[in-house]
Design a protein around this motif. Structure first.
Motif, PDB file in Angstrom:
ATOM      1  N   TYR A 164      -4.019   5.129   8.610  1.00 51.44           N
ATOM      2  CA  TYR A 164      -3.887   5.886   7.355  1.00 51.44           C
ATOM      3  C   TYR A 164      -3.282   4.963   6.302  1.00 51.44           C
ATOM      4  O   TYR A 164      -2.238   4.352   6.537  1.00 51.44           O
ATOM      5  CB  TYR A 164      -3.000   7.115   7.570  1.00 51.44           C
ATOM      6  N   HIS A 165      -3.932   4.863   5.150  1.00 48.94           N
ATOM      7  CA  HIS A 165      -3.582   3.851   4.159  1.00 48.94           C
ATOM      8  C   HIS A 165      -2.857   4.396   2.932  1.00 48.94           C
ATOM      9  O   HIS A 165      -2.648   3.656   1.972  1.00 48.94           O
ATOM     10  CB  HIS A 165      -4.839   3.108   3.711  1.00 48.94           C
ATOM     11  N   HIS A 166      -2.496   5.684   2.958  1.00 51.13           N
ATOM     12  CA  HIS A 166      -1.853   6.256   1.773  1.00 51.13           C
ATOM     13  C   HIS A 166      -0.439   6.757   2.057  1.00 51.13           C
ATOM     14  O   HIS A 166       0.077   7.592   1.321  1.00 51.13           O
ATOM     15  CB  HIS A 166      -2.734   7.354   1.167  1.00 51.13           C
ATOM     16  N   CYS A 167       0.187   6.239   3.129  1.00 52.41           N
ATOM     17  CA  CYS A 167       1.631   6.426   3.292  1.00 52.41           C
ATOM     18  C   CYS A 167       2.338   5.737   2.127  1.00 52.41           C
ATOM     19  O   CYS A 167       1.800   4.827   1.495  1.00 52.41           O
ATOM     20  CB  CYS A 167       2.107   5.812   4.605  1.00 52.41           C
ATOM     21  N   CYS A 168       3.549   6.153   1.844  1.00 54.57           N
ATOM     22  CA  CYS A 168       4.265   5.587   0.693  1.00 54.57           C
ATOM     23  C   CYS A 168       4.458   4.081   0.815  1.00 54.57           C
ATOM     24  O   CYS A 168       4.390   3.362  -0.184  1.00 54.57           O
ATOM     25  CB  CYS A 168       5.609   6.291   0.505  1.00 54.57           C
ATOM     26  N   HIS A 169       4.680   3.573   2.027  1.00 57.01           N
ATOM     27  CA  HIS A 169       4.832   2.130   2.193  1.00 57.01           C
ATOM     28  C   HIS A 169       3.591   1.402   1.701  1.00 57.01           C
ATOM     29  O   HIS A 169       3.693   0.387   0.985  1.00 57.01           O
ATOM     30  CB  HIS A 169       5.096   1.795   3.658  1.00 57.01           C
ATOM     31  N   SER A 170       2.420   1.886   2.060  1.00 56.47           N
ATOM     32  CA  SER A 170       1.180   1.246   1.636  1.00 56.47           C
ATOM     33  C   SER A 170       0.937   1.437   0.145  1.00 56.47           C
ATOM     34  O   SER A 170       0.483   0.516  -0.551  1.00 56.47           O
ATOM     35  CB  SER A 170       0.000   1.806   2.435  1.00 56.47           C
ATOM     36  N   ASN A 171       1.235   2.632  -0.363  1.00 59.76           N
ATOM     37  CA  ASN A 171       1.085   2.871  -1.803  1.00 59.76           C
ATOM     38  C   ASN A 171       1.960   1.902  -2.602  1.00 59.76           C
ATOM     39  O   ASN A 171       1.522   1.318  -3.594  1.00 59.76           O
ATOM     40  CB  ASN A 171       1.467   4.308  -2.146  1.00 59.76           C
ATOM     41  N   LEU A 172       3.222   1.755  -2.182  1.00 59.17           N
ATOM     42  CA  LEU A 172       4.143   0.852  -2.866  1.00 59.17           C
ATOM     43  C   LEU A 172       3.681  -0.594  -2.744  1.00 59.17           C
ATOM     44  O   LEU A 172       3.827  -1.394  -3.681  1.00 59.17           O
ATOM     45  CB  LEU A 172       5.550   1.019  -2.310  1.00 59.17           C
ATOM     46  N   THR A 173       3.131  -0.942  -1.594  1.00 57.30           N
ATOM     47  CA  THR A 173       2.609  -2.299  -1.398  1.00 57.30           C
ATOM     48  C   THR A 173       1.505  -2.601  -2.395  1.00 57.30           C
ATOM     49  O   THR A 173       1.492  -3.666  -3.036  1.00 57.30           O
ATOM     50  CB  THR A 173       2.085  -2.461   0.042  1.00 57.30           C
ATOM     51  N   ARG A 174       0.551  -1.682  -2.550  1.00 57.33           N
ATOM     52  CA  ARG A 174      -0.551  -1.905  -3.496  1.00 57.33           C
ATOM     53  C   ARG A 174      -0.038  -1.993  -4.929  1.00 57.33           C
ATOM     54  O   ARG A 174      -0.494  -2.832  -5.717  1.00 57.33           O
ATOM     55  CB  ARG A 174      -1.590  -0.789  -3.371  1.00 57.33           C
ATOM     56  N   ALA A 175       0.931  -1.128  -5.273  1.00 57.98           N
ATOM     57  CA  ALA A 175       1.466  -1.144  -6.639  1.00 57.98           C
ATOM     58  C   ALA A 175       2.182  -2.454  -6.926  1.00 57.98           C
ATOM     59  O   ALA A 175       2.021  -3.049  -8.002  1.00 57.98           O
ATOM     60  CB  ALA A 175       2.408   0.040  -6.849  1.00 57.98           C
ATOM     61  N   LEU A 176       2.987  -2.932  -5.972  1.00 54.93           N
ATOM     62  CA  LEU A 176       3.708  -4.182  -6.177  1.00 54.93           C
ATOM     63  C   LEU A 176       2.743  -5.355  -6.242  1.00 54.93           C
ATOM     64  O   LEU A 176       2.900  -6.257  -7.074  1.00 54.93           O
ATOM     65  CB  LEU A 176       4.732  -4.384  -5.064  1.00 54.93           C
ATOM     66  N   ALA A 177       1.743  -5.352  -5.366  1.00 57.33           N
ATOM     67  CA  ALA A 177       0.751  -6.429  -5.390  1.00 57.33           C
ATOM     68  C   ALA A 177       0.034  -6.471  -6.731  1.00 57.33           C
ATOM     69  O   ALA A 177      -0.190  -7.542  -7.306  1.00 57.33           O
ATOM     70  CB  ALA A 177      -0.247  -6.243  -4.250  1.00 57.33           C
ATOM     71  N   GLY A 178      -0.308  -5.300  -7.253  1.00 55.97           N
ATOM     72  CA  GLY A 178      -0.989  -5.248  -8.539  1.00 55.97           C
ATOM     73  C   GLY A 178      -0.126  -5.724  -9.684  1.00 55.97           C
ATOM     74  O   GLY A 178      -0.613  -6.326 -10.647  1.00 55.97           O
ATOM     75  N   ALA A 179       1.183  -5.488  -9.598  1.00 58.14           N
ATOM     76  CA  ALA A 179       2.093  -5.862 -10.680  1.00 58.14           C
ATOM     77  C   ALA A 179       2.493  -7.329 -10.644  1.00 58.14           C
ATOM     78  O   ALA A 179       2.871  -7.895 -11.676  1.00 58.14           O
ATOM     79  CB  ALA A 179       3.359  -4.994 -10.616  1.00 58.14           C
ATOM     80  N   THR A 180       2.410  -7.954  -9.460  1.00 62.20           N
ATOM     81  CA  THR A 180       2.935  -9.312  -9.306  1.00 62.20           C
ATOM     82  C   THR A 180       1.887 -10.348  -8.920  1.00 62.20           C
ATOM     83  O   THR A 180       2.149 -11.552  -9.031  1.00 62.20           O
ATOM     84  CB  THR A 180       4.021  -9.336  -8.229  1.00 62.20           C
ATOM     85  N   GLY A 181       0.727  -9.906  -8.431  1.00 63.68           N
ATOM     86  CA  GLY A 181      -0.269 -10.836  -7.923  1.00 63.68           C
ATOM     87  C   GLY A 181      -0.031 -11.265  -6.492  1.00 63.68           C
ATOM     88  O   GLY A 181      -0.760 -12.113  -5.960  1.00 63.68           O
ATOM     89  N   LEU A 182       0.970 -10.691  -5.828  1.00 58.66           N
ATOM     90  CA  LEU A 182       1.218 -11.001  -4.429  1.00 58.66           C
ATOM     91  C   LEU A 182       0.076 -10.486  -3.556  1.00 58.66           C
ATOM     92  O   LEU A 182      -0.593  -9.505  -3.891  1.00 58.66           O
ATOM     93  CB  LEU A 182       2.530 -10.368  -3.960  1.00 58.66           C
ATOM     94  N   SER A 183      -0.128 -11.138  -2.420  1.00 59.10           N
ATOM     95  CA  SER A 183      -1.083 -10.625  -1.444  1.00 59.10           C
ATOM     96  C   SER A 183      -0.534  -9.346  -0.820  1.00 59.10           C
ATOM     97  O   SER A 183       0.669  -9.051  -0.925  1.00 59.10           O
ATOM     98  CB  SER A 183      -1.322 -11.658  -0.346  1.00 59.10           C
ATOM     99  N   ALA A 184      -1.411  -8.605  -0.146  1.00 58.62           N
ATOM    100  CA  ALA A 184      -0.954  -7.383   0.522  1.00 58.62           C
ATOM    101  C   ALA A 184       0.130  -7.697   1.547  1.00 58.62           C
ATOM    102  O   ALA A 184       1.131  -6.990   1.651  1.00 58.62           O
ATOM    103  CB  ALA A 184      -2.134  -6.689   1.198  1.00 58.62           C
ATOM    104  N   GLU A 185      -0.046  -8.777   2.293  1.00 63.36           N
ATOM    105  CA  GLU A 185       0.940  -9.144   3.318  1.00 63.36           C
ATOM    106  C   GLU A 185       2.280  -9.490   2.687  1.00 63.36           C
ATOM    107  O   GLU A 185       3.337  -9.045   3.145  1.00 63.36           O
ATOM    108  CB  GLU A 185       0.433 -10.322   4.136  1.00 63.36           C
ATOM    109  N   ALA A 186       2.246 -10.284   1.612  1.00 67.35           N
ATOM    110  CA  ALA A 186       3.500 -10.679   0.960  1.00 67.35           C
ATOM    111  C   ALA A 186       4.164  -9.493   0.282  1.00 67.35           C
ATOM    112  O   ALA A 186       5.387  -9.332   0.349  1.00 67.35           O
ATOM    113  CB  ALA A 186       3.221 -11.789  -0.048  1.00 67.35           C
ATOM    114  N   ALA A 187       3.382  -8.650  -0.377  1.00 67.65           N
ATOM    115  CA  ALA A 187       3.951  -7.485  -1.053  1.00 67.65           C
ATOM    116  C   ALA A 187       4.569  -6.518  -0.058  1.00 67.65           C
ATOM    117  O   ALA A 187       5.633  -5.950  -0.312  1.00 67.65           O
ATOM    118  CB  ALA A 187       2.878  -6.787  -1.879  1.00 67.65           C
ATOM    119  N   ALA A 188       3.919  -6.317   1.078  1.00 65.37           N
ATOM    120  CA  ALA A 188       4.446  -5.391   2.086  1.00 65.37           C
ATOM    121  C   ALA A 188       5.814  -5.819   2.580  1.00 65.37           C
ATOM    122  O   ALA A 188       6.647  -4.975   2.926  1.00 65.37           O
ATOM    123  CB  ALA A 188       3.468  -5.285   3.256  1.00 65.37           C
ATOM    124  N   ARG A 189       6.063  -7.134   2.620  1.00 63.85           N
ATOM    125  CA  ARG A 189       7.378  -7.616   3.053  1.00 63.85           C
ATOM    126  C   ARG A 189       8.471  -7.330   2.026  1.00 63.85           C
ATOM    127  O   ARG A 189       9.653  -7.303   2.362  1.00 63.85           O
ATOM    128  CB  ARG A 189       7.317  -9.123   3.341  1.00 63.85           C
TER     129      ARG A 189
END
Length: 286
Positions: A164-189
């Motif tokens: 499931y890809h719409h838990c808050c952790h994943s949502n926040l990961t996508r938002a941070l990646a979009g704002a910073t240019g980080l990869s999904a892996e880096a943003a998730a950390r």
């Protein structure tokens, strides 16, 4: 093999009756100038509104000395809030220390503290339209710093393997990646434990388990913050909606959340300075 029960000591009741001691007395904490903040807020003007769509997250930036306000719109909805120092992602919101200093749930006057080694206020709550709720008969209250955020790893574990890809952790990961240019892996950390905005939670009295219940939030409710430092924020509109029954699924009714960014006119914060980083020398006795 049958486990032999261990008998309680003869003085068990006396041991239980020992009164508690507050771990971190806060009388010496710096006190925010709430009168100054409220006066500045009264003069602030709206410069931008960012929307966290249902089961998604948005990112936003707030200058030091500005305000942001999270608003409920359309239907009851809870949100998961992450904050970072906009210039240094290693300084982030520290929910555990915030909980130790202010308690399990935050309201007006409480501050969101940053991680070690900086440990300073990142944001101060200046308005809470749910401040009336208090603590209910189940021990529940709103705006908690005890839940971690719903995440796909725990969901995978408890659901028997669901992706499931719409838990808050994943949502926040996508938002941070979009704002910073980080990869999904880096943003998730970089995503970390949250302030659960509008969520009503507590611990059960019998088993000590973390619980949630239908949030009392309604359209028009809000939580307003003063940015003590320049902030990058991300807010997820939780897939649990008002978290009345479940999260981490597409079954709950969900609604958007809006984040207003407000700018203060020059001179409205006369004498205010962003808080300095924590003064500990970081030698650790070595």
């Amino acid at each position: 093999m049958t486990e032999t029960p261990i008998a309680p000591p003869k003085d068990a009741e006396a041991r239980r009756a020992v009164p508690p001691v507050i771990c971190y007395p806060t009388e010496t904490l710096p006190v925010p100038d709430m009168a100054l903040y409220r006066a500045a807020l009264a003069q602030a003007e709206l410069v931008e509104t960012v929307v966290a769509a249902p089961r998604e997250a948005c990112a936003f930036r707030v200058p030091a000395g500005g305000f942001f306000r999270i608003r409920s719109v359309e239907a009851p909805q809870v949100g998961d809030l992450n904050l970072w120092n906009a210039a240094d992602l290693s300084e982030r919101f520290y929910s555990g220390k915030t909980r130790a200093l202010h308690g399990t749930h935050l309201t007006t006057g409480a501050r969101m503290w940053s991680s070690f080694p900086d440990l300073r206020p990142m944001a101060t709550i200046v308005e809470d339209s749910l401040g009336w709720y208090g603590i209910d008969e189940y021990g529940g209250s709103v705006h908690d710093v005890i839940g971690t955020r719903c995440d796909p790893h725990t969901h995978h574990l408890l659901s028997g393997g669901d992706q499931y890809h719409h838990c808050c952790h994943s949502n926040l990961t996508r938002a941070l990646a979009g704002a910073t240019g980080l990869s999904a892996e880096a943003a998730a950390r970089e995503v970390h434990d949250v302030l659960n905005v509008f969520m009503c939670t507590g611990f059960t009295r019998d088993t000590g388990q973390y619980f949630m219940k239908a949030s009392p939030v309604r359209p028009g409710d809000f939580l307003t913050f003063f940015a003590e430092i320049e902030l990058l924020g991300a807010l997820s509109a939780c897939p649990g909606g008002d978290c009345a029954s479940e999260h981490s699924s597409d079954r709950a009714r969900c609604a958007p959340l809006e984040v207003d960014i407000l700018r203060v006119p020059e001179g409205a914060l006369e004498g205010w300075q962003p808080p300095a980083r924590n003064g500990y020398d970081r030698s650790h006795g070595m």
